[in-house]
Design an enzyme around this catalytic site. Structure first.
Site, mmCIF file in Angstrom:
data_model
loop_
_atom_site.group_PDB
_atom_site.id
_atom_site.type_symbol
_atom_site.label_atom_id
_atom_site.label_comp_id
_atom_site.label_asym_id
_atom_site.label_seq_id
_atom_site.Cartn_x
_atom_site.Cartn_y
_atom_site.Cartn_z
ATOM 1 N N THR A 190 0.835 -1.203 0.000
ATOM 2 C CA THR A 190 0.000 0.000 0.000
ATOM 3 C C THR A 190 0.864 1.245 0.000
ATOM 4 O OG1 THR A 190 -1.698 -1.113 1.318
ATOM 5 C CG2 THR A 190 -1.750 1.279 1.317
ATOM 6 N N ARG A 218 -11.534 -10.305 -2.545
ATOM 7 C CA ARG A 218 -11.051 -9.792 -1.265
ATOM 8 C C ARG A 218 -10.765 -8.300 -1.343
ATOM 9 N NH1 ARG A 218 -6.149 -7.077 0.747
ATOM 10 N NH2 ARG A 218 -6.023 -7.543 2.981
ATOM 11 N N VAL A 219 -11.177 -7.576 -0.307
ATOM 12 C CA VAL A 219 -10.886 -6.152 -0.168
ATOM 13 C C VAL A 219 -10.292 -5.934 1.220
ATOM 14 C CG1 VAL A 219 -11.868 -3.827 -0.034
ATOM 15 C CG2 VAL A 219 -12.731 -5.450 -1.737
ATOM 16 N N GLY A 220 -9.196 -5.210 1.286
ATOM 17 C CA GLY A 220 -8.560 -4.924 2.571
ATOM 18 C C GLY A 220 -8.992 -3.587 3.136
ATOM 19 N N THR A 241 -0.854 0.551 6.507
ATOM 20 C CA THR A 241 -0.341 -0.396 5.542
ATOM 21 C C THR A 241 -0.187 -1.748 6.235
ATOM 22 O OG1 THR A 241 1.448 -0.853 3.950
ATOM 23 C CG2 THR A 241 2.079 0.160 6.042
ATOM 24 N N GLY A 242 -0.147 -2.816 5.454
ATOM 25 C CA GLY A 242 0.006 -4.146 6.041
ATOM 26 C C GLY A 242 -1.234 -4.992 5.847
ATOM 27 N N GLY A 244 -4.659 -5.768 6.022
ATOM 28 C CA GLY A 244 -5.808 -4.896 6.194
ATOM 29 C C GLY A 244 -6.896 -5.427 7.094
#
Length: 331
Positions: A190, A218-220, A241-242, A244
């Site tokens: 990100t 998939r959505v973070g 970031t990372g 999610g």
């Protein structure tokens, strides 16, 4: 008894009468002193997650020319969306398990207006589509085919987002189809960016291609306002970031901004944000989270789960990559 009580009360009254002007004078002196030592607000300023120096350079260029913080963050993250060597954002991002590059992004301005796109395909600049959602529709989030159709209607061109490099990596991954989260300095899936312009107005943007070889659909946290990004022009902004899923569970960016509203510095707020996540994941070490925050004064802070996360900062004082402390220290 009455006389002693009278003398005691008289003494307290006299002491109060004496101390009131003294305390008032002391308070006024402290107030004046604090005005003298209070740091001047840092503006303009732009910061982003990880060492994306080309992104902050572009954002700073906009700010230096007198541009708005909203334009600065959009133009800044577009640099990474267009960089095919960055395989975690925009064109050239690694695909999902079905071989499709799906992009997520959001943007938020000084007035709390925001726009987001999730699971967007065939469009290289999701952050700009998100801005169009914010400015041209009554909605905040558009998803999948609807978001793609909207992008075409707004003049965006269809592009093949897979590159030769990411296509080869995907074919190699399919031999084992192993799904795992890699924890190291390269796990920067990100770019989140925050900026304050010369007027003191704050804006933020966040964009990603998400986890490599994720389950289709998939959505973070990145496109979720309050999770991957949040801005309050009275207080400051934060981005993440990372992994999610863990940021979403604590509404991480909103939490950090609210902690700053309550008086915490950006640094302390980021530390608390990570600690809240780790309380729900005791002794777990198989994921990375990094938070970045800025307050109205232009003070910044960052914190992460594992060592390796940094953020890039550009001000009149210079352009630097800032390492941050972590919940788990280096061995």
């Amino acid at each position: 008894m009455k006389r002693r009580k009278f003398l005691k009360n008289s003494g307290l009254t006299a002491a109060g009468a004496l101390s009131a002007p003294i305390l008032s004078s002391y308070s006024n002196e402290m107030e004046e002193s604090n005005k003298d030592v209070k740091k001047a607000a840092v503006r303009p300023i732009t910061v982003c997650t990880w060492n994306f120096k080309n992104a902050t350079a572009k954002s700073w260029e906009v700010l230096q020319a007198g541009g708005s913080s909203l334009d600065a963050v959009e133009q800044g993250v577009r640099v990474e969306e267009a960089d095919v060597t960055n395989e975690t954002v925009g064109k050239g991002g690694r695909p999902d398990r079905d071989g499709n590059v799906t992009l997520d992004a959001c943007i938020m301005d000084k007035d709390g207006n925001c726009g987001s796109v999730v699971y967007l395909q065939n469009i290289a600049h999701p952050v700009s589509v998100a801005r169009k959602v914010m400015e041209e529709t009554p909605h905040i989030i558009l998803a999948g085919r609807g978001a793609e159709k909207f992008a075409y209607e707004q003049g965006f061109k269809k592009e093949d987002l897979l590159t030769e490099s990411t296509r080869k990596q995907y074919e190699e991954w399919k031999k084992t189809s192993k799904y795992e989260t890699t924890i190291n300095i390269e796990n920067h899936d990100t770019i989140g960016m925050l900026a304050i312009d010369k007027n003191g107005d704050i804006a933020g943007a966040c964009t990603t291609s998400g986890m490599a070889y994720k389950v289709a659909g998939r959505v973070g946290d990145s496109p979720i306002i309050g999770a991957g990004l949040f801005v309050d022009n009275e207080v400051g902004g934060a981005t993440a970031t990372g992994v999610g899923e863990e940021v979403i569970r604590t509404v991480g960016s909103f939490l950090i901004v609210e902690l700053m509203r309550q008086g915490m510095s950006p640094q302390k707020a980021c530390e608390e944000g990570v600690k809240r996540i780790m309380k729900k994941n005791k002794d777990r070490k198989d994921f990375q989270i990094g938070f970045l925050a800025i307050n109205k004064q232009g003070e910044t802070g960052g914190y992460c789960v594992h060592p390796g996360f940094t953020y890039r900062q550009y001000t009149e004082a210079g352009h630097e990559n800032v390492p941050v402390n972590s919940f788990y220290q280096k061995n």
